[in-house]
Design a protein around this motif. Sequence first.
Motif, short mmCIF file in Angstrom:
data_model
loop_
_atom_site.label_atom_id
_atom_site.label_comp_id
_atom_site.label_asym_id
_atom_site.label_seq_id
_atom_site.Cartn_x
_atom_site.Cartn_y
_atom_site.Cartn_z
N GLU A 118 12.97 -8.60 -5.68
CA GLU A 118 13.05 -9.68 -4.69
C GLU A 118 13.73 -9.18 -3.41
N ASN A 119 13.03 -9.33 -2.31
CA ASN A 119 13.54 -8.96 -0.99
C ASN A 119 13.83 -7.45 -0.84
N SER A 120 13.21 -6.64 -1.69
CA SER A 120 13.41 -5.18 -1.59
C SER A 120 12.31 -4.57 -0.74
N PRO A 121 12.64 -3.95 0.38
CA PRO A 121 11.61 -3.40 1.25
C PRO A 121 10.94 -2.15 0.69
N VAL A 122 11.51 -1.55 -0.36
CA VAL A 122 10.95 -0.31 -0.89
C VAL A 122 10.15 -0.53 -2.16
N THR A 123 9.99 -1.77 -2.61
CA THR A 123 9.22 -2.03 -3.83
C THR A 123 7.73 -1.93 -3.54
N LEU A 124 7.05 -1.03 -4.24
CA LEU A 124 5.61 -0.85 -4.09
C LEU A 124 4.84 -1.61 -5.17
N ALA A 125 5.44 -1.71 -6.36
CA ALA A 125 4.83 -2.46 -7.46
C ALA A 125 5.96 -3.06 -8.28
N LYS A 126 5.70 -4.24 -8.82
CA LYS A 126 6.74 -4.91 -9.59
C LYS A 126 6.18 -5.36 -10.94
N THR A 127 7.09 -5.74 -11.83
CA THR A 127 6.70 -6.38 -13.07
C THR A 127 7.70 -7.49 -13.33
N ASP A 128 7.38 -8.33 -14.31
CA ASP A 128 8.26 -9.45 -14.62
C ASP A 128 8.79 -9.32 -16.04
N VAL B 166 11.27 -7.23 -11.43
CA VAL B 166 11.73 -5.84 -11.56
C VAL B 166 10.95 -4.93 -10.62
N ALA B 167 11.66 -4.13 -9.84
CA ALA B 167 11.02 -3.10 -9.02
C ALA B 167 10.55 -1.99 -9.95
N ALA B 168 9.25 -1.90 -10.16
CA ALA B 168 8.70 -0.95 -11.12
C ALA B 168 8.30 0.38 -10.47
N VAL B 169 7.75 0.31 -9.27
CA VAL B 169 7.45 1.50 -8.47
C VAL B 169 8.07 1.29 -7.10
N VAL B 170 8.81 2.27 -6.64
CA VAL B 170 9.46 2.16 -5.33
C VAL B 170 9.10 3.37 -4.49
N GLY B 171 9.25 3.23 -3.19
CA GLY B 171 8.96 4.36 -2.33
C GLY B 171 9.25 4.09 -0.88
N ASP C 71 0.84 -1.20 0.00
CA ASP C 71 0.00 0.00 0.00
C ASP C 71 0.87 1.24 0.00
N SER C 72 0.43 2.25 -0.71
CA SER C 72 1.14 3.52 -0.77
C SER C 72 0.20 4.60 -1.26
N PRO C 73 0.34 5.84 -0.77
CA PRO C 73 -0.48 6.92 -1.31
C PRO C 73 -0.27 7.11 -2.81
N LEU C 74 0.87 6.66 -3.32
CA LEU C 74 1.13 6.78 -4.75
C LEU C 74 0.23 5.86 -5.57
N LEU C 75 -0.26 4.78 -4.94
CA LEU C 75 -1.09 3.80 -5.63
C LEU C 75 -2.56 3.89 -5.26
#
Length: 208
Positions: A152-162, A167-172, A129-133
């Motif tokens: 993978e294992n990234s605490p800042v990934t808000l949305a990913k793609t394959d 791939v960390a597509a949105v981070v925050g 969850d994020s205000p960005l989404l």
Amino acid sequence: MIGIVDYGMGNLFSVSKALERLHADYLITSDKHKLLAADALILPGVGAFRDAMDQLPADTIQQFAASGKPLLGICLGMQLLFESSEENGFTKGLGLLPGSVRRFPGKTNDGTAYKVPHMGWNRLEFIQDSPLLTNLEEDYVYFVHSYFVSAENSPVTLAKTDYHEQVAAVVGRDHIFGMQFHPEKSSKLGMALLGNFLKIAAERKAVR
């Protein structure tokens, strides 16, 4: 006022036109004082990580980030927010988000080759969850990149793609955000994401 950082390597025209469609006031500038005075910053980027760090006003960006005002990195601009990249040899980034940037290997684990750069439309999968989404639905966005941050294992990934990799597509984290794709070229969802960033900026300004 939204500041767009002009350091000679950003897709300034398309970003500014997207903000115009959202009726946002913006300023394209390299002036330190004008950047620091902005309500939020957008850091675009096209090109190589090391070249960008050589030209980027890093101290100004880090000072702005420390102020608590929202910052959004787009494409290469997102990668610059991280600690380092392996592009053209190890290069330190802005260090505003944890993690490093690496190249798509171009082969799967079973040895099957795939195309690099990753270019085209891929679907996002929201994972935090994020205000960005807020109030958005998963959809396709437009990517052009050869380097990525692993989801993978990234605490800042808000949305990913394959794309043969996670791939960390949105981070925050807090007020620092990034999008690996080009939201200004990503139709409805891309514009909605930019719109949410503008809402975050307005809300932060209202409580300052």
